[in-house]
Write a protein that holds these residues in place. Structure first.
Motif, mmCIF file in Angstrom:
data_model
loop_
_atom_site.group_PDB
_atom_site.id
_atom_site.type_symbol
_atom_site.label_atom_id
_atom_site.label_comp_id
_atom_site.label_asym_id
_atom_site.label_seq_id
_atom_site.Cartn_x
_atom_site.Cartn_y
_atom_site.Cartn_z
ATOM 1 N N GLU A 288 -24.005 65.890 17.596
ATOM 2 C CA GLU A 288 -22.849 65.169 18.699
ATOM 3 C C GLU A 288 -23.143 65.563 19.892
ATOM 4 O OE1 GLU A 288 -18.886 65.735 17.242
ATOM 5 O OE2 GLU A 288 -19.227 64.451 15.736
ATOM 6 N N GLU A 289 -23.778 66.604 20.316
ATOM 7 C CA GLU A 289 -23.892 67.041 21.590
ATOM 8 C C GLU A 289 -25.339 67.938 21.882
ATOM 9 O OE1 GLU A 289 -20.881 68.962 23.606
ATOM 10 O OE2 GLU A 289 -19.550 67.378 23.384
ATOM 11 N N LEU A 290 -26.244 67.583 22.745
ATOM 12 C CA LEU A 290 -27.406 68.333 23.224
ATOM 13 C C LEU A 290 -27.356 68.869 24.433
ATOM 14 C CD1 LEU A 290 -30.157 69.558 21.903
ATOM 15 C CD2 LEU A 290 -31.062 67.389 22.854
ATOM 16 N N SER A 291 -27.402 70.107 24.755
ATOM 17 C CA SER A 291 -27.632 70.622 26.034
ATOM 18 C C SER A 291 -28.971 71.394 26.304
ATOM 19 C CB SER A 291 -26.273 71.824 26.239
ATOM 20 O OG SER A 291 -25.087 70.983 26.479
ATOM 21 N N MET A 292 -29.513 71.013 27.391
ATOM 22 C CA MET A 292 -30.764 71.369 28.030
ATOM 23 C C MET A 292 -30.459 72.253 29.202
ATOM 24 S SD MET A 292 -33.317 68.108 27.781
ATOM 25 C CE MET A 292 -33.331 67.124 26.075
ATOM 26 N N VAL A 293 -31.020 73.479 29.100
ATOM 27 C CA VAL A 293 -30.640 74.454 30.423
ATOM 28 C C VAL A 293 -32.281 74.531 31.103
ATOM 29 C CG1 VAL A 293 -29.798 76.822 31.244
ATOM 30 C CG2 VAL A 293 -28.855 75.363 29.162
ATOM 31 N N PHE A 294 -32.059 74.362 32.360
ATOM 32 C CA PHE A 294 -33.356 74.540 33.226
ATOM 33 C C PHE A 294 -33.103 75.629 34.170
ATOM 34 C CE2 PHE A 294 -33.834 70.382 31.608
ATOM 35 C CZ PHE A 294 -35.213 70.204 31.356
ATOM 36 N N ASP A 295 -33.901 76.665 34.305
ATOM 37 C CA ASP A 295 -34.026 77.599 35.161
ATOM 38 C C ASP A 295 -35.179 77.124 36.356
ATOM 39 O OD1 ASP A 295 -33.945 79.672 36.938
ATOM 40 O OD2 ASP A 295 -34.508 81.225 35.276
ATOM 41 N N GLU A 296 -34.739 76.537 37.510
ATOM 42 C CA GLU A 296 -35.773 75.897 38.444
ATOM 43 C C GLU A 296 -36.517 74.800 37.537
ATOM 44 O OE1 GLU A 296 -38.129 78.810 40.031
ATOM 45 O OE2 GLU A 296 -36.808 79.694 41.262
ATOM 46 N N ASP A 297 -37.816 74.722 37.237
ATOM 47 C CA ASP A 297 -38.396 73.585 36.647
ATOM 48 C C ASP A 297 -38.651 73.963 35.100
ATOM 49 O OD1 ASP A 297 -38.463 72.110 38.675
ATOM 50 O OD2 ASP A 297 -40.369 72.921 39.720
ATOM 51 N N SER A 298 -38.250 75.168 34.841
ATOM 52 C CA SER A 298 -38.519 75.659 33.524
ATOM 53 C C SER A 298 -37.406 75.377 32.557
ATOM 54 C CB SER A 298 -38.900 76.932 33.214
ATOM 55 O OG SER A 298 -40.163 77.111 33.734
ATOM 56 N N LEU A 299 -37.630 74.584 31.261
ATOM 57 C CA LEU A 299 -36.672 74.390 30.168
ATOM 58 C C LEU A 299 -36.555 75.834 29.573
ATOM 59 C CD1 LEU A 299 -34.711 72.610 28.410
ATOM 60 C CD2 LEU A 299 -36.782 72.190 27.097
ATOM 61 N N THR A 300 -35.537 76.298 29.631
ATOM 62 C CA THR A 300 -35.127 77.849 28.985
ATOM 63 C C THR A 300 -34.302 77.726 27.720
ATOM 64 O OG1 THR A 300 -33.342 78.135 30.576
ATOM 65 C CG2 THR A 300 -35.632 78.850 31.178
ATOM 66 N N GLU A 301 -33.477 76.865 27.523
ATOM 67 C CA GLU A 301 -32.697 76.823 26.375
ATOM 68 C C GLU A 301 -32.370 75.303 25.892
ATOM 69 O OE1 GLU A 301 -28.730 79.274 26.842
ATOM 70 O OE2 GLU A 301 -29.772 80.187 28.619
ATOM 71 N N LEU A 302 -32.085 75.360 24.537
ATOM 72 C CA LEU A 302 -31.683 74.038 24.020
ATOM 73 C C LEU A 302 -30.281 74.544 23.101
ATOM 74 C CD1 LEU A 302 -34.808 72.232 22.643
ATOM 75 C CD2 LEU A 302 -33.116 71.413 24.504
ATOM 76 N N TRP A 303 -29.198 73.855 23.087
ATOM 77 C CA TRP A 303 -27.925 74.015 22.288
ATOM 78 C C TRP A 303 -27.655 72.505 21.820
ATOM 79 C CZ3 TRP A 303 -24.394 78.136 21.799
ATOM 80 C CH2 TRP A 303 -24.867 79.186 22.516
#
Length: 216
Positions: A159-174
């Motif tokens: 139902e939802e997907l979150s992508m977390v970026f620290d500067e240009d790097s993808l660091t987390e997926l929820w």
């Protein structure tokens, strides 16, 4: 790595009120999609170690795993779980192979819209298709950029997907499904746009392995 017991997606991003966090003003729709496109477009390939946790709706941990992943756009992925069990997922752009060496079994499924809407394969796909298939919202959390994707179609795995970026790097997926169960994936030892041997995305079925071909 963050405390995955405390952090969770909400209808726009993570539940700021529960954590006492202060977010910047949200950026909606077209602007958010444009920002996500700017992040993902330059990403030709990506490799990282990962830790994955599956949490129930109350935040209780149900399962955890760790391993390593490689992706190359468009459509190529290798996802290797090392512990607590061994499992390999490979996409060669046409088919997806799920190999369980303990069971001596491999499941083969053709790439289609539903399969490509799994979190890791989303990253390896077309950015245009991504922003066409999801409403995209953007907020900042303590210097990190959080993009929350809500599917337009009801026929999706989450139902939802979150992508977390620290500067240009993808660091987390929820990811959160309709039952409130969440999958939290944290990446480390990240390398982007380096040389990846394309044979990583070829899968040869081991001799003596049972093959199950799934039709959608």
């Amino acid at each position: 790595m963050r405390d995955t017991q405390a952090r969770r997606p909400s209808s726009l991003a993570f539940a700021a009120s529960a954590l006492g966090l202060t977010f910047g003003a949200p950026v909606w729709a077209d602007d958010a999609a444009e920002r996500l496109t700017e992040r993902l477009d330059p990403l030709e390939n990506y490799q990282a170690a990962f830790e994955q946790q599956i949490l129930d709706s109350s935040g209780e941990r149900l399962q955890s795993a760790r391993g390593e992943m490689w992706l190359s756009r468009p459509g190529l992925l290798r996802w290797e779980v090392e512990a607590p069990y061994s499992q390999t997922v490979v996409s060669d752009g046409d088919d997806v192979y799920l190999y369980d060496p303990d069971l001596e079994q491999v499941t083969v499924q053709a790439m289609d819209e539903r399969v490509t809407h799994t979190p890791a394969l989303l990253l390896s796909g077309s950015v245009d298709e991504l922003t066409d298939s999801y409403e995209v919202f953007y907020e900042q959390d303590g210097g990190e950029d959080v993009f929350t994707l809500v599917p337009i179609s009801v026929d999706t795995l989450f139902e939802e997907l979150s992508m977390v970026f620290d500067e240009d790097s993808l660091t987390e997926l929820w990811m959160m499904d309709s039952t409130g169960q969440r999958t939290a994936i944290t990446f480390s030892n990240i390398t982007s746009n380096s040389n990846i041997d394309q044979s990583m995305f070829d899968f040869e079925i081991p001799e003596g392995t049972d093959v199950i071909r799934e039709e959608m």
